[in-house]
Design a protein around this motif. Structure first.
Motif, PDB file in Angstrom:
ATOM      1  N   SER A 128       0.856  -1.173   0.000  1.00 10.96           N
ATOM      2  CA  SER A 128       0.000   0.000   0.000  1.00 10.96           C
ATOM      3  C   SER A 128       0.893   1.225   0.000  1.00 10.96           C
ATOM      4  CB  SER A 128      -0.916   0.029   1.228  1.00 10.96           C
ATOM      5  OG  SER A 128      -1.662   1.228   1.267  1.00 10.96           O
ATOM      6  N   MET A 129       0.743   2.075  -0.975  1.00 11.01           N
ATOM      7  CA  MET A 129       1.560   3.278  -1.181  1.00 11.01           C
ATOM      8  C   MET A 129       3.009   2.936  -1.483  1.00 11.01           C
ATOM      9  SD  MET A 129      -0.494   5.836  -1.134  1.00 11.01           S
ATOM     10  CE  MET A 129      -1.398   4.620  -2.123  1.00 11.01           C
ATOM     11  N   GLY A 130       3.202   1.860  -2.259  1.00  5.80           N
ATOM     12  CA  GLY A 130       4.515   1.561  -2.771  1.00  5.80           C
ATOM     13  C   GLY A 130       4.778   2.349  -4.047  1.00  5.80           C
ATOM     14  N   PRO A 131       5.953   2.174  -4.651  1.00  4.97           N
ATOM     15  CA  PRO A 131       6.242   2.873  -5.903  1.00  4.97           C
ATOM     16  C   PRO A 131       5.301   2.439  -7.018  1.00  4.97           C
ATOM     17  CG  PRO A 131       7.937   1.240  -5.413  1.00  4.97           C
ATOM     18  CD  PRO A 131       7.066   1.329  -4.206  1.00  4.97           C
ATOM     19  N   HIS A 132       5.083   3.345  -7.968  1.00  3.58           N
ATOM     20  CA  HIS A 132       4.252   3.110  -9.155  1.00  3.58           C
ATOM     21  C   HIS A 132       2.760   3.052  -8.849  1.00  3.58           C
ATOM     22  CE1 HIS A 132       7.813   1.231 -11.606  1.00  3.58           C
ATOM     23  NE2 HIS A 132       8.049   2.478 -11.212  1.00  3.58           N
ATOM     24  N   GLN A 133       2.379   3.562  -7.689  1.00  6.74           N
ATOM     25  CA  GLN A 133       0.953   3.728  -7.401  1.00  6.74           C
ATOM     26  C   GLN A 133       0.563   5.178  -7.582  1.00  6.74           C
ATOM     27  OE1 GLN A 133      -0.771   1.995  -3.775  1.00  6.74           O
ATOM     28  NE2 GLN A 133       0.883   0.497  -3.790  1.00  6.74           N
ATOM     29  N   ALA A 134      -0.743   5.416  -7.771  1.00  2.00           N
ATOM     30  CA  ALA A 134      -1.275   6.781  -7.812  1.00  2.00           C
ATOM     31  C   ALA A 134      -1.298   7.322  -6.382  1.00  2.00           C
ATOM     32  CB  ALA A 134      -2.671   6.767  -8.426  1.00  2.00           C
ATOM     33  N   VAL A 170       4.029   2.968 -16.744  1.00  2.07           N
ATOM     34  CA  VAL A 170       4.322   4.034 -15.788  1.00  2.07           C
ATOM     35  C   VAL A 170       5.371   4.985 -16.362  1.00  2.07           C
ATOM     36  CG1 VAL A 170       5.309   4.544 -13.511  1.00  2.07           C
ATOM     37  CG2 VAL A 170       3.650   2.694 -13.766  1.00  2.07           C
ATOM     38  N   HIS A 171       6.402   4.433 -16.997  1.00  2.00           N
ATOM     39  CA  HIS A 171       7.449   5.269 -17.575  1.00  2.00           C
ATOM     40  C   HIS A 171       6.903   6.123 -18.711  1.00  2.00           C
ATOM     41  CE1 HIS A 171      11.324   3.248 -15.945  1.00  2.00           C
ATOM     42  NE2 HIS A 171      10.322   3.075 -15.095  1.00  2.00           N
ATOM     43  N   ASP A 172       6.040   5.532 -19.531  1.00  2.00           N
ATOM     44  CA  ASP A 172       5.463   6.280 -20.652  1.00  2.00           C
ATOM     45  C   ASP A 172       4.632   7.469 -20.157  1.00  2.00           C
ATOM     46  OD1 ASP A 172       6.614   4.616 -22.523  1.00  2.00           O
ATOM     47  OD2 ASP A 172       4.818   3.395 -22.824  1.00  2.00           O
ATOM     48  N   LEU A 173       3.913   7.274 -19.060  1.00  2.00           N
ATOM     49  CA  LEU A 173       3.070   8.348 -18.531  1.00  2.00           C
ATOM     50  C   LEU A 173       3.883   9.563 -18.090  1.00  2.00           C
ATOM     51  CD1 LEU A 173       0.554   6.315 -16.339  1.00  2.00           C
ATOM     52  CD2 LEU A 173      -0.012   7.613 -18.399  1.00  2.00           C
ATOM     53  N   GLY A 174       5.120   9.342 -17.701  1.00  2.00           N
ATOM     54  CA  GLY A 174       5.926  10.432 -17.169  1.00  2.00           C
ATOM     55  C   GLY A 174       6.834  11.117 -18.164  1.00  2.00           C
ATOM     56  N   LYS A 175       6.781  10.702 -19.420  1.00  2.00           N
ATOM     57  CA  LYS A 175       7.761  11.200 -20.385  1.00  2.00           C
ATOM     58  C   LYS A 175       7.699  12.704 -20.605  1.00  2.00           C
ATOM     59  CE  LYS A 175       8.711   7.011 -23.046  1.00  2.00           C
ATOM     60  NZ  LYS A 175       8.521   6.292 -24.335  1.00  2.00           N
ATOM     61  N   ASN A 176       6.519  13.291 -20.584  1.00  2.00           N
ATOM     62  CA  ASN A 176       6.396  14.709 -20.907  1.00  2.00           C
ATOM     63  C   ASN A 176       6.295  15.614 -19.687  1.00  2.00           C
ATOM     64  OD1 ASN A 176       6.359  14.206 -23.721  1.00  2.00           O
ATOM     65  ND2 ASN A 176       4.183  13.667 -23.611  1.00  2.00           N
ATOM     66  N   LEU A 177       6.392  15.041 -18.496  1.00  2.00           N
ATOM     67  CA  LEU A 177       6.213  15.846 -17.295  1.00  2.00           C
ATOM     68  C   LEU A 177       7.511  16.561 -16.907  1.00  2.00           C
ATOM     69  CD1 LEU A 177       4.026  13.575 -15.001  1.00  2.00           C
ATOM     70  CD2 LEU A 177       3.316  15.610 -16.251  1.00  2.00           C
ATOM     71  N   LEU A 178       7.404  17.850 -16.637  1.00  2.00           N
ATOM     72  CA  LEU A 178       8.569  18.607 -16.202  1.00  2.00           C
ATOM     73  C   LEU A 178       9.100  18.108 -14.860  1.00  2.00           C
ATOM     74  CD1 LEU A 178       7.391  22.232 -17.119  1.00  2.00           C
ATOM     75  CD2 LEU A 178       8.835  20.693 -18.468  1.00  2.00           C
ATOM     76  N   SER A 179       8.219  17.553 -14.038  1.00  2.00           N
ATOM     77  CA  SER A 179       8.646  17.079 -12.714  1.00  2.00           C
ATOM     78  C   SER A 179       9.672  15.956 -12.809  1.00  2.00           C
ATOM     79  CB  SER A 179       7.437  16.610 -11.900  1.00  2.00           C
ATOM     80  OG  SER A 179       6.741  15.581 -12.578  1.00  2.00           O
ATOM     81  N   TYR A 204       3.213   6.633 -10.134  1.00  7.02           N
ATOM     82  CA  TYR A 204       2.280   6.593 -11.263  1.00  7.02           C
ATOM     83  C   TYR A 204       1.815   8.019 -11.532  1.00  7.02           C
ATOM     84  CZ  TYR A 204      -1.800   5.155 -14.028  1.00  7.02           C
ATOM     85  OH  TYR A 204      -2.727   4.976 -15.028  1.00  7.02           O
ATOM     86  N   MET A 205       2.021   8.508 -12.742  1.00  7.36           N
ATOM     87  CA  MET A 205       1.737   9.912 -13.027  1.00  7.36           C
ATOM     88  C   MET A 205       0.538  10.111 -13.940  1.00  7.36           C
ATOM     89  SD  MET A 205       5.687  11.101 -13.072  1.00  7.36           S
ATOM     90  CE  MET A 205       6.177   9.436 -13.521  1.00  7.36           C
ATOM     91  N   GLY A 206      -0.267   9.067 -14.103  1.00  2.35           N
ATOM     92  CA  GLY A 206      -1.539   9.222 -14.788  1.00  2.35           C
ATOM     93  C   GLY A 206      -2.611   9.658 -13.807  1.00  2.35           C
ATOM     94  N   PHE A 218      -5.922   4.846 -13.099  1.00  5.97           N
ATOM     95  CA  PHE A 218      -5.214   3.839 -12.308  1.00  5.97           C
ATOM     96  C   PHE A 218      -6.195   2.810 -11.747  1.00  5.97           C
ATOM     97  CE2 PHE A 218      -3.834   2.430  -8.069  1.00  5.97           C
ATOM     98  CZ  PHE A 218      -2.633   1.812  -8.375  1.00  5.97           C
ATOM     99  N   ARG A 219      -7.283   3.297 -11.161  1.00  9.34           N
ATOM    100  CA  ARG A 219      -8.273   2.389 -10.578  1.00  9.34           C
ATOM    101  C   ARG A 219      -8.922   1.514 -11.647  1.00  9.34           C
ATOM    102  NH1 ARG A 219      -9.483   7.227  -7.578  1.00  9.34           N
ATOM    103  NH2 ARG A 219     -11.293   7.619  -8.925  1.00  9.34           N
ATOM    104  N   GLU A 220      -9.173   2.091 -12.807  1.00 16.59           N
ATOM    105  CA  GLU A 220      -9.788   1.321 -13.889  1.00 16.59           C
ATOM    106  C   GLU A 220      -8.891   0.165 -14.322  1.00 16.59           C
ATOM    107  OE1 GLU A 220     -11.527   2.014 -18.451  1.00 16.59           O
ATOM    108  OE2 GLU A 220     -10.592   3.661 -17.351  1.00 16.59           O
ATOM    109  N   LYS A 221      -7.595   0.426 -14.425  1.00 16.27           N
ATOM    110  CA  LYS A 221      -6.666  -0.629 -14.838  1.00 16.27           C
ATOM    111  C   LYS A 221      -6.569  -1.726 -13.772  1.00 16.27           C
ATOM    112  CE  LYS A 221      -3.876   1.980 -18.126  1.00 16.27           C
ATOM    113  NZ  LYS A 221      -4.262   1.101 -19.255  1.00 16.27           N
TER     114      LYS A 221
END
Length: 538
Positions: free
Chosen positions: A429-435, A479-488, A513-515, A520-523
């Motif tokens: 719970s609240m590990g990496p790659h979660q929303a 997860v990596h694809d979701l973060g490609k365009n984020l300045l963060s 997870y940056m979507g 996230f819940r749907e997947k």
């Protein structure tokens, strides 16, 4: 639930950590009649809100959204007193949950877990605490938090200081008196931003050592009257519906407006309107491009920089408090109450560690490259070994003694952010790659999903479930694809796994997870609804 040849564990489920994740996991295991024990290093429940009791500690999201919604009766019974609750009130809320849900008998305190090893031949987890005592279970849930492993500055002499010294996330329960004291605080992250105005009120001298300034925006907290609380209570169903639709689980909807469709005058008016609102709207409801378009981010950054400089009298100090190496919103944005005004006090001084770095901590103070400082008290607001750091602090071993540290040496690899290949029957719970976002909303979903999966295994006679390489690869790529365009992801911060005080944590990773949370819940729901297809089950 076992089979011939398997040892029977002490518990069906062990949970590490008695924060919100651990408490809710305990409740959900009770609901499916499994024997559970929650193991907590502290002396009581609370997690983040147990450990972080520094002056000024409070929510940065609305109290009534930073709560569990699974029980209308509990929602109706609890009364918040402030829109952004202080630490003590939040801790009382979590204890209230444990009372109402009758959790205390299955919570064990003063138990710091140091090892968690999977025993393949018995299909169970064996945990070892700091005293050497062991505990076994069929399933393991980690509720150890995103920010739970504090770090100290990597400078010589930290242990040499003879006066009282505190890390903001290991603050004592008894009140700390700053009156008449010369206080040094190292770090200007979120905890320092909340603590500095409070400490400055009574300290004889407060010296703030800053390496990297943070963007912070006004919290604008206020009390909640009984009549207002009644309105909030009657609006909970609509509130839940709204926050379940927003990207990060907060009350504030993302804007669909483009910054490039607005004139400079329209932008200024829009930003002034957002700036005047309490909480996160300026960050979360701003123009849609500000976190992906550098030119758009430059414009909003310029606005916030102007706001900071208007509030600080000394020009040198004002300039130093404005971040230069990252734009607004590219790191988590702390909320503040008169933080910048604290630097207008004659007893508060800012020291720029980029110009004059700390050479060492001494028995009676701090030496920088240019000056000797004498202190009665030191405070370390130096953050955390975040996200994966809490896992690194425990020796997790999976199949064939496989180390979780080795599994994640090049960055986390997970399936759904909830499971890890080579670590059967372990859920995070609240590990990496979660929303993340609004943490209790994220916890309520993650623990609910985990409980559903464990319940499925229990009813189906499955004693071993493990993420497959295919599932892990597909999810990690997603997860990596979701973060490609984020300045963060172009900025060093705890959200990208960087901590300059921890060896080996200078390289950025994709940690979260940056979507959008609904996506996230749907997947995750699709995986559960499909019978956990990309899991190995026995």
């Amino acid at each position: 639930m076992g089979s011939v040849g398997e040892s029977q564990p002490d518990y069906d489920v062990l949970v590490i950590g008695a924060g919100l994740s651990g408490c809710y996991a305990c409740h959900r295991m009770h609901q499916i009649n499994l024997k559970v024990k929650v193991l907590e290093a502290g002396t009581s429940v609370g997690g983040t809100w147990y450990w972080n009791r520094y002056p000024g500690a409070r929510f940065d999201s609305e109290s009534y959204t930073y709560a569990f919604y699974f029980s209308p009766e509990i929602l109706d019974e609890w009364k918040w007193t402030e829109h952004y609750a202080p630490q003590a009130e939040t801790e009382r809320y979590i204890r209230f949950l444990c009372d109402r849900l009758e959790l205390w008998d299955d919570l064990q305190f003063n138990t710091r877990i140091t090892k968690a090893h999977w025993i393949e031949q018995d299909r169970l987890w064996r945990l070892t605490d700091a005293s050497g005592r062991t505990y076994t279970s069929r399933f393991l849930i980690t509720g150890i938090g995103v920010l739970s492993n504090p770090t100290l500055p990597s400078v010589p002499g930290v242990a040499d200081f003879k006066g009282p010294a505190y890390h903001t996330s290991r603050w004592p329960k008894d009140p700390v008196n700053f009156e008449g004291k010369r206080v040094g605080i190292i770090g200007t992250g979120a905890t320092a931003i909340q603590a500095i105005p409070v400490i400055a009120e009574t300290a004889k001298q407060l010296t703030v050592f800053q390496r990297t300034p943070n963007w912070a925006i006004p919290l604008r907290n206020s009390k909640i009257s009984p009549d207002e609380m009644e309105l909030i209570r009657t609006g909970y169903p609509q509130m839940l519906e709204k926050i379940n639709l927003t990207r990060m689980g907060f009350m504030h909807s993302a804007s669909t407006d483009s910054i490039w469709d607005s004139t400079p005058e329209m932008r200024e008016a829009f930003w002034e309107e957002l700036w005047a609102l309490p909480g996160f709207p300026f960050w979360l409801s701003n123009y849609k491009e500000i976190l992906i378009d550098e030119k758009a981010n430059d414009l909003v950054t310029e606005f916030v920089a102007k706001k900071i400089k208007e509030r600080v009298n000394d020009l040198w100090t004002a300039d130093k408090l404005v971040p230069k190496n990252h734009g607004f919103g590219t790191r988590r944005v702390p909320m503040e109450t008169f933080y910048y005004e604290a630097y207008n006090r004659p007893n508060v001084r800012l020291v720029d560690l980029l110009e004059t770095p700390i050479e060492r901590v001494n028995a009676d103070g701090i030496t920088t490259s240019q000056e000797e400082f004498k202190f009665d008290m030191l405070i370390y607001a130096t953050g955390f070994d975040a996200v994966t750091g809490a896992f690194d602090a425990i020796d997790f071993r999976g199949i064939n003694n496989h180390s979780l540290r080795d599994e994640w040496k090049d960055g986390p690899r997970t399936y759904l952010g909830l499971t890890v290949e080579h670590f059967p029957n372990m859920f995070m719970s609240m590990g990496p790659h979660q929303a993340y976002g609004n943490i209790p909303r994220s916890i309520e979903y993650a623990v609910g999903w985990i409980a559903q999966c464990i319940g499925y295994c229990h009813t189906q006679g499955i004693t071993r479930i493990e993420a497959t390489d295919q599932g892990v690869q597909e999810w990690t790529d997603h997860v990596h694809d979701l973060g490609k365009n984020l300045l963060s992801n172009k900025v060093d911060s705890w959200m990208t796994g960087v901590n300059k005080n921890v060896a080996g944590k200078q390289k950025r990773i994709v940690a979260r997870y940056m979507g959008a949370a609904p996506e996230f819940r749907e997947k995750c729901n699709g995986v559960a609804g499909g019978g956990y297809e990309l899991f190995s089950k026995r």
